[in-house]
Enzyme design. Structure first.
Site, PDB file in Angstrom:
ATOM      1  N   THR A 129       0.816  -1.207   0.000  1.00 48.61           N
ATOM      2  CA  THR A 129       0.000   0.000   0.000  1.00 48.61           C
ATOM      3  C   THR A 129       0.851   1.259   0.000  1.00 48.61           C
ATOM      4  OG1 THR A 129      -1.566   1.295   1.330  1.00 48.61           O
ATOM      5  CG2 THR A 129      -0.115  -0.173   2.524  1.00 48.61           C
ATOM      6  N   TYR A 154      -1.999   0.336   9.967  1.00 47.95           N
ATOM      7  CA  TYR A 154      -2.214  -0.318   8.682  1.00 47.95           C
ATOM      8  C   TYR A 154      -0.953  -0.235   7.825  1.00 47.95           C
ATOM      9  CZ  TYR A 154      -3.755  -0.912   3.845  1.00 47.95           C
ATOM     10  OH  TYR A 154      -3.850  -1.306   2.535  1.00 47.95           O
TER      11      TYR A 154
END
Length: 342
Positions: A129, A154
């Site tokens: 990501t 995250y």
């Protein structure tokens, strides 16, 4: 045109897609099948849907951290490569429940990588990501060499998995590609799958839900950013272009087994929140109600990808780089989803 090495791999091995019943994973499964690869899927169906996996694809319901199950899949299906999508992806939830993210995204990835090494799987593509970059201290598209300073669990949980892959590739006969996504949107142009998770937070998904009356409004967080219209700018990539990037990465890993990669997946330009909502209004010929509110903590003004590396290295050429196309495909899927019992 595929090389002899790729053709030989296709003939003798299958590809395991983790999280293959989810949003991006299900598109990757279709792209692999469309290109003639043999595919198997493992998914625990916590956020995925069994109907998203074609009937002729070997499906295993279970957890990627179940070493015995993964070993059995590798043996039964003659797995030669893994595309790893399974994980948790909601940034605010990672802040409120960090242990869930370090479990699902880091600890379980470690178990999967160990199963791959023990089972002789030599190629691994990881769904990473752009959150690993955090908030850049410069303007303009982000290159892969930018400092990785995630600002939430995250992003950190994904970055730790990138580190594991780097170290495993150094120690074993194993190569990998970590693909760092920006904002994934849209749906399969043929209407076979799309983003189906309830309570999704992605802007385009939320906006088409509002257009179909599933939400009363769309919240716009921040109207005073240093951008042309004051709202945040993001790089949106069509999910089918992203799936194609995974196929190119897979071929590259097979053709050059001594090389690994970490690459951005984005278009290199962005759209503001208001531009996205205008596109949804335009495509639907409706007017979505917009609820303007303050910025969320940590939201940068603009995030776009420098995608020159994947274009030059893999010859990636996006086929759906158009905001109205992305919205049209997302809207068509949302309409189909209304007819499904999910």
């Amino acid at each position: 045109m595929a090389s002899q090495a790729v053709d030989a791999f296709k003939a003798s091995h299958s590809v395991l897609v983790t999280g293959g019943a989810g949003y991006i994973g299900s598109h990757a499964v279709l792209a692999l099948k469309d290109a003639g690869w043999k595919v198997a899927v493992i998914d625990n169906l916590v956020t995925g849907f069994r109907w998203a996996v074609p009937d002729d694809v070997a499906f295993y319901e279970g957890d990627i951290a179940d070493g015995d199950l993964v070993a059995r899949i590798i043996a039964e299906q003659q797995i030669g490569a893994i595309l790893h999508f399974a994980g948790s992806v909601v940034v605010p939830e990672s802040v409120s429940d960090p242990l869930k993210y370090y479990s699902n995204n880091t600890v379980k990835s470690r178990a999967l990588i160990e199963s791959a090494v023990q089972g002789g799987v030599k190629h691994f593509i990881f769904s990473s990501t752009a959150a690993t970059y955090g908030t850049p201290d410069f303007e303009g598209p982000i290159p892969e060499q930018a400092p990785q300073k995630p600002i939430n669990p995250y992003g950190t949980s994904k970055l730790m998995t990138e580190w594991m892959l780097r170290d495993v590739a150094f120690a074993h006969d194993f190569n990998y590609c970590a693909l760092r996504y920006f904002n994934v949107a849209g749906a399969d142009p043929q209407g076979r799958t799309g983003q189906s998770t309830a309570g999704a937070t992605h802007l385009i998904k939320v906006a088409v839900e509002a257009a179909l009356g599933k939400r009363e409004h769309v919240a716009v967080f921040g109207t005073d950013f240093d951008t042309p219209d004051g709202t945040g700018v993001r790089d949106y990539i069509h999910v089918s272009d992203l799936a194609n990037a995974h196929l190119l990465a897979l071929e590259a890993l097979i053709e050059q087994p001594d090389q690994s990669h970490f690459l951005n997946c984005g278009y290199g330009h962005g759209y503001s929140v208001l531009e996205v909502l205008d596109a949804v209004d335009r495509v639907t010929n409706l007017k979505i109600e917009r609820l303007l509110s303050g910025r969320r903590a940590g939201d940068p003004a603009a995030l776009t990808a420098d995608s020159s590396a994947i274009r030059s290295r893999f010859g990636w050429s996006p086929a759906h780089d158009d905001l109205d196309t992305i919205v049209t495909d997302a809207l068509a899927w949302e309409r189909r989803l209304s007819e499904k019992a999910v």
